[in-house]
Design a protein around this motif. Structure first.
Motif, short mmCIF file in Angstrom:
data_model
loop_
_atom_site.label_atom_id
_atom_site.label_comp_id
_atom_site.label_asym_id
_atom_site.label_seq_id
_atom_site.Cartn_x
_atom_site.Cartn_y
_atom_site.Cartn_z
N VAL A 118 0.86 -1.17 0.00
CA VAL A 118 0.00 0.00 0.00
C VAL A 118 0.90 1.23 0.00
O VAL A 118 1.72 1.42 0.90
CB VAL A 118 -0.94 0.02 1.21
CG1 VAL A 118 -1.83 1.25 1.17
CG2 VAL A 118 -1.78 -1.25 1.25
N VAL A 119 0.76 2.05 -1.03
CA VAL A 119 1.61 3.22 -1.20
C VAL A 119 0.82 4.47 -0.85
O VAL A 119 -0.22 4.75 -1.46
CB VAL A 119 2.15 3.31 -2.64
CG1 VAL A 119 3.00 4.56 -2.82
CG2 VAL A 119 2.95 2.07 -2.98
N VAL A 120 1.31 5.23 0.12
CA VAL A 120 0.67 6.48 0.53
C VAL A 120 1.40 7.64 -0.15
O VAL A 120 2.61 7.77 -0.03
CB VAL A 120 0.72 6.66 2.06
CG1 VAL A 120 0.00 7.95 2.46
CG2 VAL A 120 0.09 5.48 2.77
N VAL A 121 0.64 8.48 -0.85
CA VAL A 121 1.20 9.69 -1.45
C VAL A 121 0.73 10.88 -0.62
O VAL A 121 -0.46 11.09 -0.45
CB VAL A 121 0.73 9.86 -2.91
CG1 VAL A 121 1.34 11.13 -3.51
CG2 VAL A 121 1.12 8.65 -3.74
N GLY A 122 1.68 11.62 -0.08
CA GLY A 122 1.33 12.78 0.73
C GLY A 122 2.04 12.76 2.07
O GLY A 122 2.58 11.74 2.50
#
Length: 231
Positions: A118-122
């Motif tokens: 799971v890749v979180v951007v921000g």
């Protein structure tokens, strides 16, 4: 950040076909804790500190403190279950992208959907790097290859650029989930010809009509498993 994501990353300034190379200074269990990414073309460098990547093109302004960026570190298990159901991915291998979410939300999602990263951007992903979760901050574009994510979720309070970028990195057949949809995000979805599956409970779920296969970059294939071309 999981080192398997290197094959998916693009230079934020040069874009495709210029990928990033990794100079790792500290790696634990195939996760980069300290190091930097670099571009062969523009010679730009992008640091990774405490597992969090800063993939904004320079010049970069200072980011918020870890506590201020992440907010509360607890998550709502029911909300994570609803998000997992909305994304429609029962199991990997592959990548799920959350744009504008907290790392605690990503951790809960990673615990529900097996064999995914799971890749979180921000900035909300700052300070909580760990098993099943990678995180970085980006500029106006998401520095990932087209079709890199099995499913994407993005906030309805973002702008059209963010929604369009989330759609670009979505794999054919995947779902885009807009959390807290607004009239503007609904109009954007209609204008892009998205097929609406759900608009209820604070989630707008849609898929894009197929217009031909997207490129097939190497897909992340799970902890400890080397990435390899998928097509």
């Amino acid at each position: 950040m999981h080192i398997g994501l290197v094959e998916q990353l693009l230079c934020p300034r040069c874009g495709p076909p210029y990928g990033l190379i990794l100079l790792a200074q500290e790696v634990r269990e195939r996760r980069v804790r300290q190091g930097e990414f670099g571009c062969r073309k523009c010679r730009g460098s992008y640091p990774v500190e405490a597992g969090f990547g800063d993939l904004r093109p320079p010049p970069r302004s200072p980011g918020p403190s870890v506590g201020a960026a992440a907010g509360r570190m607890d998550s709502d298990p029911d909300a994570a279950i609803r998000l997992a159901a909305a994304l429609g991915v029962a199991r990997g291998p592959g990548v799920l992208l959350l744009d504008g979410f907290r790392a605690s939300d990503a951790r809960a999602l990673a615990g529900i959907v097996g064999d995914v990263e799971v890749v979180v951007v921000g900035w909300g992903g700052q300070g909580v790097a760990g098993s099943g979760v990678s995180a970085f901050v980006a500029g106006g574009t998401i520095p990932l290859r087209d079709g890199a994510a099995l499913g994407v979720a993005v906030g309805g309070d973002r702008d059209e650029t963010a929604w369009s970028e989330s759609l670009r990195v979505l794999a054919d057949g995947g779902r885009i989930v807009i959390s807290g949809p607004t009239d503007a995000s609904r109009e954007w979805a209609r204008s892009r010809g998205l097929v609406q599956l759900l608009d209820d409970g604070g989630l707008l779920v849609a898929t894009a009509p197929r217009t031909g296969p997207k490129p097939c970059p190497a897909m992340w294939r799970g902890p400890g498993v080397p990435s390899s071309p998928s097509g």
